[in-house]
Design a protein around this motif. Structure first.
Motif, mmCIF file in Angstrom:
data_model
loop_
_atom_site.group_PDB
_atom_site.id
_atom_site.type_symbol
_atom_site.label_atom_id
_atom_site.label_comp_id
_atom_site.label_asym_id
_atom_site.label_seq_id
_atom_site.Cartn_x
_atom_site.Cartn_y
_atom_site.Cartn_z
ATOM 1 N N SER A 74 9.714 11.715 0.894
ATOM 2 C CA SER A 74 11.117 12.138 0.975
ATOM 3 C C SER A 74 11.594 12.715 -0.353
ATOM 4 C CB SER A 74 12.002 10.964 1.393
ATOM 5 O OG SER A 74 11.629 10.489 2.664
ATOM 6 N N ILE A 75 11.149 12.104 -1.454
ATOM 7 C CA ILE A 75 11.523 12.621 -2.783
ATOM 8 C C ILE A 75 10.984 14.034 -2.973
ATOM 9 C CG2 ILE A 75 11.174 12.308 -5.257
ATOM 10 C CD1 ILE A 75 11.112 9.278 -4.748
ATOM 11 N N LEU A 76 9.726 14.214 -2.604
ATOM 12 C CA LEU A 76 9.124 15.543 -2.757
ATOM 13 C C LEU A 76 9.812 16.569 -1.869
ATOM 14 C CD1 LEU A 76 5.322 14.584 -2.813
ATOM 15 C CD2 LEU A 76 6.863 14.962 -4.764
ATOM 16 N N ILE A 122 9.907 14.174 -14.712
ATOM 17 C CA ILE A 122 9.112 13.055 -14.195
ATOM 18 C C ILE A 122 8.041 13.539 -13.203
ATOM 19 C CG2 ILE A 122 9.159 10.865 -12.954
ATOM 20 C CD1 ILE A 122 10.488 10.759 -15.692
ATOM 21 N N ILE A 123 8.475 14.123 -12.103
ATOM 22 C CA ILE A 123 7.545 14.445 -11.012
ATOM 23 C C ILE A 123 6.544 15.519 -11.413
ATOM 24 C CG2 ILE A 123 7.348 15.211 -8.613
ATOM 25 C CD1 ILE A 123 8.623 12.492 -8.930
ATOM 26 N N TYR A 175 7.312 19.630 -2.057
ATOM 27 C CA TYR A 175 6.315 18.953 -1.232
ATOM 28 C C TYR A 175 5.086 19.824 -1.013
ATOM 29 C CZ TYR A 175 4.087 17.271 3.038
ATOM 30 O OH TYR A 175 3.163 16.868 3.962
ATOM 31 N N LYS A 176 5.328 21.073 -0.634
ATOM 32 C CA LYS A 176 4.208 21.954 -0.308
ATOM 33 C C LYS A 176 3.343 22.248 -1.521
ATOM 34 C CE LYS A 176 3.144 26.252 2.098
ATOM 35 N NZ LYS A 176 3.698 27.405 2.842
ATOM 36 N N ASP A 177 3.993 22.602 -2.636
ATOM 37 C CA ASP A 177 3.231 22.986 -3.830
ATOM 38 C C ASP A 177 2.542 21.781 -4.470
ATOM 39 O OD1 ASP A 177 4.028 25.595 -3.506
ATOM 40 O OD2 ASP A 177 5.821 25.359 -4.747
ATOM 41 N N VAL A 178 3.219 20.663 -4.504
ATOM 42 C CA VAL A 178 2.677 19.499 -5.204
ATOM 43 C C VAL A 178 1.647 18.759 -4.350
ATOM 44 C CG1 VAL A 178 3.256 17.230 -6.162
ATOM 45 C CG2 VAL A 178 4.687 19.219 -6.675
ATOM 46 N N PHE A 179 1.953 18.578 -3.074
ATOM 47 C CA PHE A 179 1.116 17.683 -2.274
ATOM 48 C C PHE A 179 0.429 18.345 -1.093
ATOM 49 C CE2 PHE A 179 0.827 14.736 1.375
ATOM 50 C CZ PHE A 179 -0.168 13.910 0.885
ATOM 51 N N GLU A 180 1.137 19.112 -0.282
ATOM 52 C CA GLU A 180 0.585 19.547 1.006
ATOM 53 C C GLU A 180 -0.684 20.371 0.850
ATOM 54 O OE1 GLU A 180 2.654 21.129 4.977
ATOM 55 O OE2 GLU A 180 2.339 22.723 3.507
ATOM 56 N N LEU A 211 -1.333 0.351 5.577
ATOM 57 C CA LEU A 211 -0.644 0.880 4.404
ATOM 58 C C LEU A 211 0.842 0.586 4.504
ATOM 59 C CD1 LEU A 211 0.816 3.622 5.627
ATOM 60 C CD2 LEU A 211 -1.452 4.573 5.346
ATOM 61 N N ASP A 212 1.510 0.697 3.331
ATOM 62 C CA ASP A 212 2.956 0.495 3.258
ATOM 63 C C ASP A 212 3.634 1.822 3.593
ATOM 64 O OD1 ASP A 212 5.565 -0.077 2.738
ATOM 65 O OD2 ASP A 212 5.218 -0.966 0.768
ATOM 66 N N LYS A 213 4.040 1.965 4.844
ATOM 67 C CA LYS A 213 4.616 3.228 5.278
ATOM 68 C C LYS A 213 5.946 3.527 4.592
ATOM 69 C CE LYS A 213 2.450 3.242 9.846
ATOM 70 N NZ LYS A 213 2.671 3.311 11.311
ATOM 71 N N ASN A 214 6.722 2.499 4.328
ATOM 72 C CA ASN A 214 8.025 2.718 3.683
ATOM 73 C C ASN A 214 7.857 3.306 2.291
ATOM 74 O OD1 ASN A 214 9.426 1.687 5.893
ATOM 75 N ND2 ASN A 214 9.283 -0.421 5.119
ATOM 76 N N GLU A 215 6.858 2.823 1.571
ATOM 77 C CA GLU A 215 6.610 3.314 0.213
ATOM 78 C C GLU A 215 6.220 4.788 0.230
ATOM 79 O OE1 GLU A 215 3.070 1.978 -2.150
ATOM 80 O OE2 GLU A 215 4.631 0.868 -3.254
ATOM 81 N N ILE A 216 5.264 5.129 1.120
ATOM 82 C CA ILE A 216 4.832 6.524 1.211
ATOM 83 C C ILE A 216 5.958 7.398 1.726
ATOM 84 C CG2 ILE A 216 3.226 8.099 2.357
ATOM 85 C CD1 ILE A 216 1.158 5.980 2.318
ATOM 86 N N ASP A 217 6.699 6.890 2.692
ATOM 87 C CA ASP A 217 7.804 7.659 3.258
ATOM 88 C C ASP A 217 8.828 8.022 2.189
ATOM 89 O OD1 ASP A 217 9.215 8.688 5.674
ATOM 90 O OD2 ASP A 217 10.702 7.214 5.058
ATOM 91 N N THR A 218 9.092 7.083 1.280
ATOM 92 C CA THR A 218 10.063 7.360 0.212
ATOM 93 C C THR A 218 9.530 8.411 -0.749
ATOM 94 O OG1 THR A 218 10.820 5.063 0.364
ATOM 95 C CG2 THR A 218 11.469 6.316 -1.585
ATOM 96 N N ILE A 219 8.242 8.303 -1.117
ATOM 97 C CA ILE A 219 7.648 9.295 -2.024
ATOM 98 C C ILE A 219 7.705 10.687 -1.403
ATOM 99 C CG2 ILE A 219 5.536 10.019 -3.175
ATOM 100 C CD1 ILE A 219 6.775 7.603 -4.468
#
Length: 738
Positions: free
Chosen positions: A202-204, A165-166, A210-215, A192-200
């Motif tokens: 957290s998944i990463l 998925i990810i 997290y680092k490779d995909v987003f940071e 913004l919806d902080k809870n929504e971003i926080d969950t995403i």
């Protein structure tokens, strides 16, 4: 059957109803563990099919054909070394199939770029189902090794979700793009919806991607964003840009849904792109205006920003130094004598307030302030020292300052005093002004006068204030002398006892010396008092000599005008001139000078004070500024004033050019003595020294602006007086003569 141990118990003896003897024994057999049940091949396939169907039912939220307890039992039956691998593969295949189906569904649902809501719904549902599957596979989890015990199923489920998925390229891009878009909108001020971003996030983080995909991409986008923002510095005022930069930093530091490490990296980008790369431009464009307007809040923001930039504090300190140098030079060079010290004090107070409130009381800035003030103030030679003495004199005369305000001013004056190198100039002029205040009673507070002397004594030592302390002793002694003299008049001259006469006996070495006007025609009554006091004083103080300082005397004269009688507070010179009009209606300037023997230049000052301004006791025939020998003066009988006692401006209290020259001459003489003493002390310590070394030592010891030619003259004079001598082999060397 193997018997491992026996147990003795009478209750388990079947041979007899009787109670067995104590020695009777019975063996309790313990059977070996039966092991895993033997699974027949066709039953194995059947169980695999049941488990597969059950897992699919769990994942697709359907009712399984068999209970979860039976699924648990199947996993328990298959959880042996021979079938465990197949058991794991079965779980992996089922989850992969499920996730692949969900992947395609998620791709279709998120075509518009909005992927968060669908992804989070899938993740929450999937997480609940994984918990059920984990309970079914709990026996399998317990048998895993290498750190996977109790966690193997959870890990494989998470890993499959990550990979399918990810990390699916399209979904990954959509996830990252929506994250970046949401954060960018928040930077624009949107909620913004902080809870929504926080969950995403957290998944990463949970999946360690997290680092490779987003940071990495997030940091790149942040750098581009803040690079664009930094361009605005040239279109906005420095104040607006600094406040915006500080707001950005505050916002980025509060992104709680991102790891602290990421926030720190973004802050580093802001400091680099918005501050460091524009720091010189910001300071060149707006530092001076911020300092001029005393925007301490904006300067505090600037300082906080510079603290996080390499060498930022040193850079702002350099501009701070240039600013002080420019403004302080302007004050010292362009302002008048009267306003110089006041403006210096106000400017220094302003800088100290900035250092305290904006620069965190950094000692670097305080030291720069001291260094620059010392350098600039002393570029004007003796003028700042002279002006400081006059400024302090005006404050100690003022009637509008209470003790607290005056004490506060004294503290600020002492700070400026520390910056001045020519302290001997200050001492000479301050002592002269102190003399006038003590003689004419113009000092606001004797306690504050003594406070100044004590502060000077702490700064420069006892020798510096010895003459000033002697002046106060003379005043106190004169008070006692006057009391005894009045008693003497009552006893010896009772007819004169009613007269109010006060004499101050001043030690010549303490007070500023001046030559009395011995040719002055003093009124007979006053001469009589002088004669009596001289006789009394010389009798009580054998060997003393009195020299009357007529230019420092003052009197109270009663004058009768047409409509009233007034008391005039005037100087002795003014008194002598006014007394002439008891016998004359009109007098010319030349005639007045002939009758009084007052110095012509001094007489002009006296006549001007009596005929100009609001208190015109005398009327001049021509209303002109200049006073000529032929000008006539007449007593103004029609003079009126609402006050009974009127103070006539005593212009002789003001320092004349001649007196200033005498003071400067005395200062130079004192400096010559200081140079002589310094040279002798240095040679006495060194015994032999070169010319250049001696000059350097003298400058270090005296800390005064001594001209090299003056120093050379003093060395030659000491050689002539045989304190030192030149070396016979090397004339550039000096030797001390014991």
């Amino acid at each position: 059957m193997i018997s491992l141990f026996t147990v003795t118990d009478s209750r388990f003896c079947p041979q007899s109803n009787k109670i067995p003897p104590k020695s009777a024994k019975k063996s309790l057999p313990i059977v070996n563990f039966r092991g895993y049940p033997i699974i027949i091949e066709h039953l194995l396939e059947n169980q695999h099919a049941q488990l597969t169907d059950g897992l699919k039912a769990i994942l697709y939220s359907k009712e399984p054909d068999i209970s979860l307890e039976n699924l648990f039992q199947i996993v328990d039956n298959l959880n042996d070394t021979e079938h465990r691998e197949r058991l794991f593969q079965l779980l992996t295949d089922v989850i992969e199939g499920y996730l692949n189906n969900e992947k395609f569904a998620l791709l279709n649902k998120s075509r518009d770029g909005v992927v968060f809501c669908h992804l989070l719904a899938l993740w929450r549902s999937y997480s609940q189902k994984v918990i059920i599957i984990k309970n079914v596979y709990i026996k399998y989890d317990r048998c895993c090794q290498n750190g996977l015990k109790y966690n193997a199923v959870q890990m494989v489920c998470t890993e499959l979700f990550k990979n399918i998925i990810i990390l699916e390229q399209t979904l990954k891009n959509r996830i990252v793009s929506q994250l970046l878009l949401t954060i960018n909108e928040s930077r624009q001020g949107n909620v913004l919806d902080k809870n929504e971003i926080d969950t995403i996030i957290s998944i990463l983080l949970q999946m360690d991607i997290y680092k490779d995909v987003f940071e990495n991409r997030y940091l790149l986008e942040s750098k581009n964003y803040f690079l664009e923002q930094s361009v605005l510095v040239k279109s906005k005022s420095v104040e607006e840009f600094l406040k915006q930069t500080n707001k950005c930093i505050s916002t980025e530091a509060r992104r709680e849904y991102l790891p602290e490490e990421s926030n720190e990296k973004v802050l580093k980008i802001i400091y680099e792109e918005m501050v460091a790369n524009n720091l010189d431009y910001i300071l060149d464009k707006g530092f001076e205006s911020l300092m001029d307007s005393s925007h301490t809040d904006v300067l505090a923001i600037l300082y906080d920003l510079c603290k996080n930039v390499p060498h930022g504090v040193e850079i702002i300190a350099d501009h701070f130094q240039k600013y002080i140098l420019l403004k302080c030079t302007t004050i010292v060079v362009r302002t008048t004598e009267k306003s110089m010290i006041q403006e210096i004090i106000e400017f220094k107070d302003k800088l100290e307030a900035v250092i305290a409130t904006s620069f965190g009381e950094n000692r670097l800035f305080s030291e720069l302030l001291r260094t620059v003030f010392t350098k600039v103030i002393n570029t004007k030679g003796c003028e700042p020292a002279q002006n400081l003495a006059k400024y302090l004199d005006s404050k100690l005369r003022s009637k509008y300052l209470n003790e607290n305000a005056l004490e506060n001013i004294l503290k600020k004056v002492m700070v400026i005093f520390r910056y001045i190198q020519e302290k001997d100039v200050f001492e000479a002029y301050y002592r002269k002004d102190l003399a006038r205040r003590l003689i004419f009673g113009k000092s606001t507070s004797q306690d504050e006068e003594r406070s100044v002397i004590s502060k000077l004594k702490v700064e420069c030592g006892e020798y510096f204030t010895a003459k000033m302390e002697g002046m106060f002793r003379d005043v106190n002694v004169s008070r006692d002398i006057n009391a005894d003299f009045k008693q003497y008049l009552s006893n010896v001259h009772p007819n004169l006892a009613h007269s109010d006469i006060s004499v101050m006996v001043l030690t010549n070495s303490f007070w500023t010396s001046s030559t009395g006007n011995h040719q002055l025609v003093v009124p007979a009554d006053l001469l009589r008092y002088q004669s009596i006091f001289r006789k009394y004083y010389c009798f009580t103080h054998n060997g003393r000599k009195l020299d009357w300082q007529s230019n420092l005397a003052h009197c109270i004269v009663r004058a009768s005008f047409a409509n009233s009688v007034k008391e005039l507070q005037v100087s002795l010179f003014q008194t002598i001139v006014l007394l002439l009009f008891n016998d004359h209606d009109t007098l010319t300037t030349s005639r007045i000078q002939e009758l009084t023997k007052i110095d012509p230049s001094e007489l002009k000052i006296v006549l001007r004070s009596l005929s100009w301004g609001k208190t015109k006791i005398l009327i001049k025939d021509f209303d002109e500024n200049a006073i000529a020998p032929t000008d006539s003066f007449t007593f103004n009988r029609n003079f009126s004033d609402k006050l009974f006692r009127i103070k006539i401006n005593q212009l002789q209290m003001k320092e004349s050019i001649e007196e200033q020259k005498v003071t400067e001459k005395n200062i130079l003489v004192d400096r010559q003595f200081q140079m002589d003493a310094a040279i002798v002390r240095i040679l006495k310590r060194k015994r032999i020294i070169s010319h250049n070394e001696l000059v350097a030592e003298v400058y270090n010891v005296m800390n005064l602006p001594v001209a090299p030619q003056d120093l050379k003259k003093r060395i030659e004079l000491l050689i002539d007086r045989e304190y030192i001598k030149r070396d016979s082999d090397n004339t550039a060397m000096y030797t001390y003569i014991a």
